[in-house]
Write an enzyme that holds these catalytic residues in place. Structure first.
Site, PDB file in Angstrom:
ATOM      1  N   GLY A   9       0.924  -1.028  -0.416  1.00 18.12           N
ATOM      2  CA  GLY A   9       0.165  -0.212  -0.215  1.00 18.12           C
ATOM      3  C   GLY A   9       1.198   1.471   0.083  1.00 18.12           C
ATOM      4  O   GLY A   9       2.040   1.013   0.587  1.00 18.12           O
ATOM      5  N   SER A  16       1.575  -1.014   8.452  1.00 16.04           N
ATOM      6  CA  SER A  16       2.279  -1.596   9.801  1.00 16.04           C
ATOM      7  C   SER A  16       1.251  -2.090  10.315  1.00 16.04           C
ATOM      8  O   SER A  16       1.103  -3.485  11.505  1.00 16.04           O
ATOM      9  CB  SER A  16       3.282  -0.425   9.747  1.00 16.04           C
ATOM     10  OG  SER A  16       3.794  -0.320   8.954  1.00 16.04           O
ATOM     11  N   ALA A  34      13.187  -4.767  11.124  1.00 17.76           N
ATOM     12  CA  ALA A  34      13.191  -3.650  11.181  1.00 17.76           C
ATOM     13  C   ALA A  34      14.447  -3.051  10.379  1.00 17.76           C
ATOM     14  O   ALA A  34      15.386  -3.510  10.339  1.00 17.76           O
ATOM     15  CB  ALA A  34      14.005  -2.410  12.385  1.00 17.76           C
ATOM     16  N   HIS A  52       6.053   4.067  15.410  1.00 15.83           N
ATOM     17  CA  HIS A  52       6.914   2.224  15.473  1.00 15.83           C
ATOM     18  C   HIS A  52       6.396   1.417  16.354  1.00 15.83           C
ATOM     19  O   HIS A  52       5.936   0.773  16.502  1.00 15.83           O
ATOM     20  CB  HIS A  52       7.228   2.065  14.147  1.00 15.83           C
ATOM     21  CG  HIS A  52       6.330   1.297  12.479  1.00 15.83           C
ATOM     22  ND1 HIS A  52       6.125   1.292  12.025  1.00 15.83           N
ATOM     23  CD2 HIS A  52       6.320   3.431  11.595  1.00 15.83           C
ATOM     24  CE1 HIS A  52       6.196   1.208  10.949  1.00 15.83           C
ATOM     25  NE2 HIS A  52       5.771   2.726  10.578  1.00 15.83           N
ATOM     26  N   ASP A  85       9.805  -5.189   7.704  1.00 13.12           N
ATOM     27  CA  ASP A  85       9.032  -4.177   7.998  1.00 13.12           C
ATOM     28  C   ASP A  85      10.153  -2.651   7.692  1.00 13.12           C
ATOM     29  O   ASP A  85      10.920  -2.879   8.879  1.00 13.12           O
ATOM     30  CB  ASP A  85       8.163  -3.670   9.432  1.00 13.12           C
ATOM     31  CG  ASP A  85       6.742  -2.388   8.525  1.00 13.12           C
ATOM     32  OD1 ASP A  85       7.128  -1.750   7.279  1.00 13.12           O
ATOM     33  OD2 ASP A  85       5.782  -1.626   9.595  1.00 13.12           O
TER      34      ASP A  85
END
Length: 180
Positions: A9, A16, A34, A52, A85
């Site tokens: 997206g 996330s 990460a 995050h 991510d």
């Protein structure tokens, strides 16, 4: 059988958060991978990273893996779920690889995804919906990321698109392209 999921997206679409939600439902033991490189001099970047971090459950383990993603996937064993991510940050970190090395990197990543015994959740940005970047490095990033996301999308069990405040299961609505 491990589950392999890709969540794509645009920026700030909720990718996330959706990935974190799925990881929490899939498994008790989550390792958050990460891929971003921290830059203490960049306050805005540090604020994004903190947002995050603050959202993740305290019992999740976090690994900073800006380069050696295949090594982490290859060495992780059940009962862990890897939430990676993001693929876009990882691609950006490896832009200095020449085309031949990059092609080998992609082959190695796809091989390890196929054989890993753990649940994987990839978060990836969609960057190719806008104008063609006016500079070569921007085009290289966009093309490498787009190609990798396409290849991952045909190899995972489920692909979700997060856009406009909605999550769409592309694996239910779409058809995999078999030519990758």
């Amino acid at each position: 059988m491990p589950k392999h999921i890709l969540i794509i997206g645009p920026t700030c679409s909720g990718k996330s958060e959706w990935a974190e939600n799925l990881a929490s439902k899939l498994h008790d033991k989550v390792i958050y991978v990460a891929t971003a490189i921290e830059n203490p001099a960049d306050f805005q970047w540090q604020t994004r990273i903190k947002k995050h971090r603050d959202r993740r459950p305290p019992d999740w383990k976090t690994l900073s893996v800006p380069y050696n993603l295949t090594e982490v996937i290859n060495t992780t064993r059940s009962p862990f779920c890897l939430l990676i991510d993001s693929i876009g940050s990882w691609v950006a970190n490896k832009l200095d690889e020449n085309d031949e090395d990059w092609d080998q990197t992609v082959i190695e990543l796809l091989k390890c995804v196929k054989k890993t015994p753990v649940n994987l959740i990839f978060v990836a940005e969609e960057t190719g919906w806008g104008v063609v970047p006016a500079y070569p490095l921007g085009r290289l990033f966009r093309d490498r990321l787009g190609s990798l996301v396409s290849k991952l999308g045909t190899r995972v069990d489920t692909t979700y698109l997060v856009i406009g405040g909605h999550v769409i299961n592309l694996s239910v609505l779409g058809q995999k392209i078999q030519s990758n």
